[in-house]
Scaffold this active site. Structure first.
Site, PDB file in Angstrom:
ATOM      1  N   LYS A  42       0.786  -1.375   0.012  1.00 48.47           N
ATOM      2  CA  LYS A  42       0.034   0.083   0.134  1.00 48.47           C
ATOM      3  C   LYS A  42       0.810   1.306   0.093  1.00 48.47           C
ATOM      4  O   LYS A  42       0.345   2.125  -0.372  1.00 48.47           O
ATOM      5  CB  LYS A  42      -0.757  -0.055   1.230  1.00 48.47           C
ATOM      6  CG  LYS A  42      -2.009  -0.905   1.023  1.00 48.47           C
ATOM      7  CD  LYS A  42      -3.235  -0.280   0.288  1.00 48.47           C
ATOM      8  CE  LYS A  42      -4.576  -1.317   0.403  1.00 48.47           C
ATOM      9  NZ  LYS A  42      -5.432  -0.442  -0.256  1.00 48.47           N
TER      10      LYS A  42
HETATM   11  C1  LIG Z   1      -3.216  -6.948   3.361  1.00 50.09           C
HETATM   12  C2  LIG Z   1      -3.667  -6.562   2.259  1.00 50.09           C
HETATM   13  N1  LIG Z   1      -4.679  -7.449   1.556  1.00 50.09           N
HETATM   14  C3  LIG Z   1      -5.052  -7.106   0.156  1.00 50.09           C
HETATM   15  C4  LIG Z   1      -4.737  -5.728  -0.394  1.00 50.09           C
HETATM   16  C5  LIG Z   1      -5.319  -5.549  -1.748  1.00 50.09           C
HETATM   17  O1  LIG Z   1      -5.933  -4.257  -1.702  1.00 50.09           O
HETATM   18  P1  LIG Z   1      -6.375  -3.000  -2.714  1.00 50.09           P
HETATM   19  O2  LIG Z   1      -7.328  -4.255  -3.404  1.00 50.09           O
HETATM   20  O3  LIG Z   1      -6.795  -2.128  -2.188  1.00 50.09           O
HETATM   21  O4  LIG Z   1      -5.055  -2.932  -3.368  1.00 50.09           O
HETATM   22  C6  LIG Z   1      -3.947  -4.865   0.402  1.00 50.09           C
HETATM   23  C7  LIG Z   1      -3.470  -3.925  -0.257  1.00 50.09           C
HETATM   24  O5  LIG Z   1      -2.217  -3.703  -0.760  1.00 50.09           O
HETATM   25  C8  LIG Z   1      -3.553  -5.300   1.822  1.00 50.09           C
HETATM   26  O6  LIG Z   1      -2.604  -4.667   2.306  1.00 50.09           O
END
Ligand SMILES: Cc1ncc(COP(=O)(O)O)c(C=O)c1O
Length: 344
Positions: A42
């Site tokens: 993120k």
């Molecule tokens: C623990 C976790 N799972 C899944 C995701 C997938 O999230 P996104 O669809 O918001 O990119 C993220 C984001 O990087 C995350 O930190």
């Protein structure tokens, strides 16, 4: 690597790990995003959302960033805010992993809880409403609104570029969908570079982005809980398939990967890896399958990797772990198999 002067200079160039391979030459590769600062993917998009807001004149020097977060976005924004001199308020709930909240605070973030009663339900929509209301009241504040911010997906373009530096092509991109930024941002850039992949999104059973009945789930940082609005970052036009994974399967996979290989992946990555491993032989022979591991397992020592926490929630399933371990054995890549034999 050159000498760096900012933590955000350490973002990216994360390793690609071959987890599994079939006898027909299909491989499952993991993009290990836990090697970024904050231990998560993120931070890529957190930086991009702030730079984008600066470029568009939405964040003035010394301004105030507000975001609703289950943890990893808040960690990324805390780093970027500290570096660039912004105040950062994270609107959180008690569902979030405690260590993520403690680390955000350590990096100077202010935490605002949507519920003070310790209720540990996922409260995505209440968090977002509060973040929006707080930003509306403060003239110097900017709500980054990750679910509806185009810069979220753009923040992951480099993931696609890095993948194509490491492998010739990505045939199947299979990864978890929370806001959608990481999967669809990577998919967009692969397409732009003339190397489109077949895109498979993964969400927890109980999440509503791919239809079906909503309900509670424990996989953290992923999915869309019932009642929450699906944001524009979920780009259905690029989704070839959406699949669902139970908490039991996701967590059994994270635990089995740790026990078999010494690789700690988070619960949401466990879900994606489970979806990939159980289908590996269905994919065309010779496919390169890539899963983005959004964070590492160290963040879940008190949950996914804690037997008592798991048992209290009826999530502990040794038989499911054994099944995953058997799949990992069956699909051990040849290079690892040889090294193991030599080592013995
Ligand atoms: C623990 C976790 N799972 C899944 C995701 C997938 O999230 P996104 O669809 O918001 O990119 C993220 C984001 O990087 C995350 O930190």
């Amino acid at each position: 690597m050159p000498l760096v002067t900012r933590v955000t200079d350490l973002i990216g160039r994360t390793p690609l790990f071959e987890l599994a391979a079939t006898s027909t030459g299909t491989r499952l590769l993991l993009k290990l995003e836990q090697f970024n600062p904050t231990g998560a993917a993120k931070i890529r998009m957190a930086r991009e959302m702030v730079l984008d807001a600066e470029r568009r004149g939405l964040l003035a020097s010394g301004g105030h960033i507000i975001e609703s977060t289950s943890g990893n976005t808040g960690l990324g924004l805390a780093v970027v805010a500290a570096e660039r001199g912004y105040r950062f308020t994270a609107v959180v709930d008690h569902h979030a992993c405690k260590d993520k909240l403690r680390a955000m605070r350590a990096m100077g973030a202010e935490l605002v809880y949507v519920a003070d009663d310790g209720d540990d339900n996922l409260a995505t929509s209440a968090r977002e409403d509060l973040a929006e209301a707080m930003a509306a009241e403060r003239p110097d504040a900017y709500f980054t609104e990750q679910h509806n911010n185009d810069a979220n997906a753009v923040g992951y373009y480099a993931v696609a570029e890095e993948l194509l530096e490491d492998v010739e092509r990505v045939d199947i991109l299979l990864s978890s969908v929370g806001t959608g930024g990481s999967l669809f941002g990577t998919a967009t850039r692969l397409r732009q570079l003339g190397r489109p992949a077949h895109v498979i999104g993964v969400e927890p059973v109980g999440s509503i982005a791919f239809g079906g009945e909503g309900g509670p789930y424990w996989q953290s940082g992923t999915g869309t809980p019932p009642g929450a609005t699906i944001g524009t970052a979920v780009d259905y036009s690029q989704l070839d398939e959406g699949v669902k994974v139970t908490d039991v399967a996701a967590f059994a996979t994270a635990r089995a990967v740790a026990a078999e290989l010494g690789l700690m992946i988070g619960g949401s990555a466990g879900g994606s890896v489970h979806a990939a491993l159980t289908r590996l032989e269905e994919f065309p022979a010779g496919s390169t399958v890539v899963t983005i591991v959004c964070d590492g397992g160290e963040k879940y020592l008190d949950t996914v990797f804690d037997d008592a926490w798991m048992a209290e929630r009826d999530l502990l399933d040794p038989a499911a772990e054994t099944e995953v371990r058997q799949l990992l054995h069956r699909y051990t890549p040849a290079s690892r198999r040889t090294e193991l034999v030599e080592a013995r």
